[in-house]
Design a protein around this motif. Structure first.
Motif, mmCIF file in Angstrom:
data_model
loop_
_atom_site.group_PDB
_atom_site.id
_atom_site.type_symbol
_atom_site.label_atom_id
_atom_site.label_comp_id
_atom_site.label_asym_id
_atom_site.label_seq_id
_atom_site.Cartn_x
_atom_site.Cartn_y
_atom_site.Cartn_z
ATOM 1 N N THR A 97 0.863 -1.179 0.000
ATOM 2 C CA THR A 97 0.000 0.000 0.000
ATOM 3 C C THR A 97 0.895 1.222 0.000
ATOM 4 O OG1 THR A 97 -0.041 0.133 2.399
ATOM 5 C CG2 THR A 97 -1.783 -1.143 1.369
ATOM 6 N N ASN A 109 2.145 4.807 1.222
ATOM 7 C CA ASN A 109 2.173 5.526 2.482
ATOM 8 C C ASN A 109 1.274 6.754 2.394
ATOM 9 O OD1 ASN A 109 3.064 6.651 4.976
ATOM 10 N ND2 ASN A 109 4.409 8.003 3.783
ATOM 11 N N ARG A 110 0.407 6.940 3.420
ATOM 12 C CA ARG A 110 -0.400 8.165 3.493
ATOM 13 C C ARG A 110 -0.158 8.774 4.858
ATOM 14 N NH1 ARG A 110 -5.470 6.547 1.250
ATOM 15 N NH2 ARG A 110 -6.507 8.003 2.653
ATOM 16 N N ASP A 157 -1.685 10.635 6.755
ATOM 17 C CA ASP A 157 -2.778 10.707 7.725
ATOM 18 C C ASP A 157 -3.256 9.331 8.197
ATOM 19 O OD1 ASP A 157 -3.638 10.062 5.264
ATOM 20 O OD2 ASP A 157 -5.366 11.419 5.211
ATOM 21 N N THR A 158 -2.722 8.241 7.590
ATOM 22 C CA THR A 158 -3.165 6.910 7.994
ATOM 23 C C THR A 158 -1.969 6.071 8.435
ATOM 24 O OG1 THR A 158 -4.418 7.126 5.944
ATOM 25 C CG2 THR A 158 -4.817 5.142 7.272
ATOM 26 N N PRO A 159 -1.845 5.778 9.714
ATOM 27 C CA PRO A 159 -0.725 4.939 10.140
ATOM 28 C C PRO A 159 -0.879 3.521 9.598
ATOM 29 C CG PRO A 159 -2.134 5.545 12.007
ATOM 30 C CD PRO A 159 -2.720 6.180 10.805
ATOM 31 N N PRO A 160 0.209 2.841 9.319
ATOM 32 C CA PRO A 160 0.135 1.488 8.769
ATOM 33 C C PRO A 160 -0.427 0.514 9.792
ATOM 34 C CG PRO A 160 2.397 2.044 9.330
ATOM 35 C CD PRO A 160 1.593 3.289 9.536
ATOM 36 N N PRO A 161 -0.964 -0.643 9.328
ATOM 37 C CA PRO A 161 -1.478 -1.637 10.268
ATOM 38 C C PRO A 161 -0.342 -2.201 11.116
ATOM 39 C CG PRO A 161 -1.363 -2.565 8.061
ATOM 40 C CD PRO A 161 -1.026 -1.111 7.928
#
Ligand code: ATP
Ligand code: MG
Lengths: 262, 349
Positions: free
Chosen positions: B320, B322-323, B325-329
Motif C-alpha cells: 500500500t 504511504n499516506r 494521515d493513515t498509520p500502517p497496520p
C-alpha cells in the motif's frame, strides 16, 4: 630475556652471517694477490685477460639469444594453454620440468648423437651450427624457470576476458600477444630472463662438451690453474647477478600500471 | 525487417543442451534484456552472438548477413564484461583508442573520438589515468566508451553492473540507457536482476533452462506473464489455491467466497496468482473477493509499505502507498483484504 622478539632477531642475524661470511671471506681472499697488502691485483689480472672478455662476451650474446628464443617459445605457449587448453596444463608443466630431472650431460649427448656431422641435420659441423645448437640447449635448460615465471605473470591478469575484449574490438592474435599479453607480463618475463641469464653465464657441461668458448669453461679452467683470480671472478659474478636483480626491481617499479591491487 | 535475427539457436556442451531452440528478432536501436536465473544460458547466447562460442546449430543474422562463420574480430560488435576487462597496461585514453587504432583510424580523428567518448560517459578529464586508479563504476563506464568507440553494429553487455554497489548500479544503468538511446545502438543486456531488466528495457526475454519462456515489453511481462516460471521469477507473487466449481463460467471457491473469473477454466483445483499491489487493505468497490487475514510483518519502505498477511493457509504479500494521515497496520491486527478478479492470473501447472 627469552622474548620471541629476541630470538627472531637472533635467527635473522645467524642467517645473515651464514650467508655473508663466506662471501666476506672470499672477498678478503681475493684481495691478497700481493704478499703482505690488500690490493685489487687479482681483479686487474682477470679483467685484463683477453680470454675473460672473449668468453664473457660470448656467453652474454648466447644468453641474450637464449632469452629471446625462450620468450618466443614460452610466452605464446603458456598463453594458449591458459586460454584454450587448461586441461593440458599439468602435462605442459611436467614437460617443462623435465630439464631439471634429466642430467644436462644426457641431453647434450643426445644432441651430439642427433645432430653430429653424419646425421640428417649436421649442426655440429660448423661453429655457427654449434652455436645455434647451444642456444637451443640453453633454452631447454632454462625452460622450467622461464615457463614458471611467465605462467605466474599470466595468472595476475584475466587472460580470457582481456583477450575477448580485444577480439571484439577487432584485434588479431598477433596484436593481442604483442600489445596486451607481453606488456602485462613484462616483469614476469624479465625475471625469467634474468634466471636464464644467470644459468647461461655459468653453464659448464653444454659449453664444454660442444667445445664452445663459454664463460663457464673459462671459470673452471681458471679455478684449476690460478689461486686468487677465481675468487675475484666469483665476486665479479656475484656483482653481475645483483646488478641484474637491481635492474629487475627498477623495471618493475617503473612500469606504472604494475601497481594494480591484486 | 529485424536488424538482428537469431533463429533456432542451439548450444550443447558435451551432452548437455544449454540453449534450446532460441529465437529472437531485434529491431535496429532496440534495447533487449536477457533475464533469467543463474545457469539458464544467458551468457552462452550472448557469447554466440559475439562469436566466442560456436552454435551447435541455428543462425545469427546481423544486418542481413549470417555471422555464424565469422570470427569475433570480424563481427564489429561492442562488448562490455562484468569484470570491466580494461587493459591494465594502457591509460584510459589508450583503452578507448585501442579499437580505433586497429581499424586504422588516423591519429587526429582518434583523439577527437576518444575525447568525445570520454565526455559522453562523463569522465572527460581522466584520459591519462590508468585503470587501477579508477573506481569500479568509472572503470565500467570507460569499458562502455571503449566498446562504443568503434561504432559497433550491436552492443552486448554481460551483467555489467553486478560488481558494483547498489547506488552506482542504479545511476549507471540509467546512464547506459541514455547513451544507448542517444546513439540508437542495438543492444542486448544480460542480467539476473529483474528490476534492472524491467526499468531500462524496450523488451525483455525471460529465459529458463536454455529456453526463451516469454519475450515482451516490461509491462507485458510483469502484468501478463505467459508461464508460471515467468510469473514467479519476475516480481513478487501471491499464490491462492482455489476450487473450480463451474468450469464454463470460471467460477471458483476460495475459502468460503465464490467468485467468477469470467473465463473458462479446467475443472479441479487451480492456482491463482496476483501481485502485491493488486491486494487492498479493507473493502472497496469492484473488489468482490474478500479474505479475512491477520497482519504479520510490516515493512515500511518509504513511499510503499509492504505488509505480510495470513488468510487461512494462504500467505499474502500486499503493497500500500504511504499516506501521512493513515498509520500502517500493526502486526496481529485482524483485517479484511480485497482483490479484483481481473487482477487474478491463472497459472497453468
Ligand atoms: N564452456 C562450458 N563448458 C561446459 N559447460 C558450460 C560452459 N559454459 C557454460 N556452461 C554451462 O552452460 C549453462 C549456462 O551457462 P551460462 O553461463 O550461459 O549461464 P548464465 O545464464 O549466464 O548464468 P549466470 O547468471 O550465472 O551468469 C551452465 O549450466 C553452465 O554450467
Ligand atoms: Mg552469465
Amino acid at each position: 630475556m627469552g622474548s620471541p622478539r629476541f630470538w627472531s632477531w637472533a635467527a635473522l642475524v645467524a642467517g645473515l652471517l651464514y650467508f655473508f661470511l663466506p662471501l666476506v671471506g672470499m672477498f678478503e681472499f681475493s684481495l691478497r694477490a700481493r704478499r703482505g697488502e690488500y690490493s685489487f691485483q687479482a681483479y686487474t689480472n682477470v679483467l685484463s685477460d683477453p680470454q675473460f672478455r672473449e668468453t664473457f662476451m660470448y656467453s652474454v650474446v648466447v644468453a641474450l639469444f637464449t632469452i629471446v628464443l625462450g620468450v618466443l617459445i614460452v610466452a605464446p605457449t603458456a598463453f594458449w594453454v591458459r586460454l584454450k587448453l587448461p586441461k593440458l596444463r599439468p602435462v605442459i608443466e611436467f614437460i617443462t620440468l623435465l630439464p631439471l630431472v634429466i642430467p644436462p650431460i644426457v641431453i647434450v649427448f643426445g644432441y651430439i648423437r642427433l645432430y653430429n656431422t653424419s646425421s640428417w641435420l649436421p649442426l655440429t659441423g660448423t661453429a655457427m651450427g654449434t652455436n645455434i645448437l647451444l642456444t637451443f640447449g640453453y633454452s631447454v635448460l632454462a625452460l622450467p624457470y622461464m615457463y614458471r615465471a611467465v605462467d605466474t605473470g599470466l595468472r595476475t591478469i584475466d587472460v580470457a576476458t582481456l583477450t575477448e575484449a580485444a577480439q571484439s574490438m577487432g584485434a588479431s592474435w598477433f596484436t593481442i600477444i604483442t600489445k596486451l599479453i607481453l606488456p602485462n607480463i613484462l616483469s614476469a618475463i624479465l625475471s625469467g630472463a634474468f634466471l636464464t641469464f644467470a644459468i647461461v653465464i655459468g653453464e659448464y657441461v653444454f659449453a664444454a662438451l660442444l667445445n664452445r668458448p663459454g664463460f663457464g669453461p673459462y671459470m673452471v679452467w681458471m679455478g684449476g690453474n690460478k689461486a686468487y683470480e677465481p675468487a675475484a671472478l666469483a665476486v665479479i659474478a656475484f656483482g653481475i647477478t645483483w646488478a641484474c636483480m637491481g635492474v629487475i626491481q627498477l623495471a618493475t617499479r617503473l612500469s606504472k600500471h604494475n601497481r594494480v591491487q591484486r | 525487417m529485424a536488424f538482428l535475427k537469431i533463429e533456432h539457436l542451439e548450444k550443447s556442451f558435451g551432452s548437455t543442451r544449454v540453449v534450446k531452440d532460441f529465437d529472437l528478432e531485434i529491431q535496429k536501436g532496440e534495447f533487449i534484456s536477457l533475464l533469467g536465473p543463474s545457469g539458464c544460458g544467458k551468457t552462452t547466447v550472448l557469447r554466440m552472438v559475439a562469436g566466442f562460442e560456436t552454435p551447435s546449430s541455428g543462425a545469427i543474422v546481423i544486418d542481413d548477413k549470417d555471422v555464424v562463420a565469422l570470427r569475433p574480430n570480424q563481427r564489429n560488435i561492442g562488448m562490455v564484461f562484468q569484470a570491466y576487462a580494461l587493459f591494465p597496461n594502457l591509460t584510459v585514453g589508450e583503452n578507448v583508442a585501442f579499437g580505433l587504432k586497429i581499424k586504422g583510424v588516423g591519429k587526429d580523428e582518434r583523439e577527437a573520438r576518444v575525447k568525445e567518448m570520454l565526455t559522453m560517459i562523463g569522465l572527460p578529464d581522466l584520459g591519462n589515468r590508468y585503470p587501477f586508479q579508477l573506481s569500479g563504476g568509472q572503470q565500467q563506464r570507460v569499458a562502455l566508451a571503449r566498446a562504443l568507440a568503434i561504432q559497433p553494429h550491436v552492443l552486448l553487455l554481460d551483467e555489467p553492473l553486478s560488481a558494483l554497489d547498489a547506488k552506482i548500479r542504479v545511476s549507471l544503468r540509467t546512464q547506459i540507457r541514455e547513451i544507448q538511446r542517444e546513439l540508437q545502438i542495438t543492444t542486448i543486456f544480460v542480467t539476473h536482476d529483474q528490476e534492472e531488466a524491467l526499468s531500462i528495457s524496450d523488451r525483455i526475454v525471460v529465459m529458463n533452462g536454455g529456453v526463451a519462456e516469454q519475450v515482451g515489453a516490461p509491462f507485458e511481462i510483469y502484468n501478463r506473464p505467459a508461464t508460471r516460471f515467468v510469473a514467479q521469477f519476475v516480481g513478487t507473487l501471491n499464490l491462492i489455491e482455489a476450487d473450480v466449481i463451474a468450469p464454463e463460467s470460471g467460477t471458483v471457491r476460495i475459502g468460503t467466497t465464490e467468485i467468477s473469473l469470467g473465463r473458462p477454466l479446467k475443472p479441479g483445483r487451480v492456482t491463482l496468482a496476483c501481485r502485491p499491489e493488486a491486494v487492498s487493505l479493507g473493502l472497496a468497490e469492484g473488489r468482490p473477493l474478500v479474505l479475512h487475514a491477520e497482519i504479520g510483518e510490516v515493512h515500511f519502505l518509504g513511499a510503499v509499505i509492504r505488509v505480510q498477511a495470513r488468510a487461512g493457509r494462504t500467505q499474502l504479500s500486499l503493497d500500500t502507498f504511504n499516506r501521512p494521515d493513515t498509520p500502517p497496520p500493526a502486526a496481529g491486527d485482524k483485517v479484511q483484504v480485497s482483490i479484483s478478479p481481473a487482477d487474478l492470473l491463472v497459472l497453468e501447472a
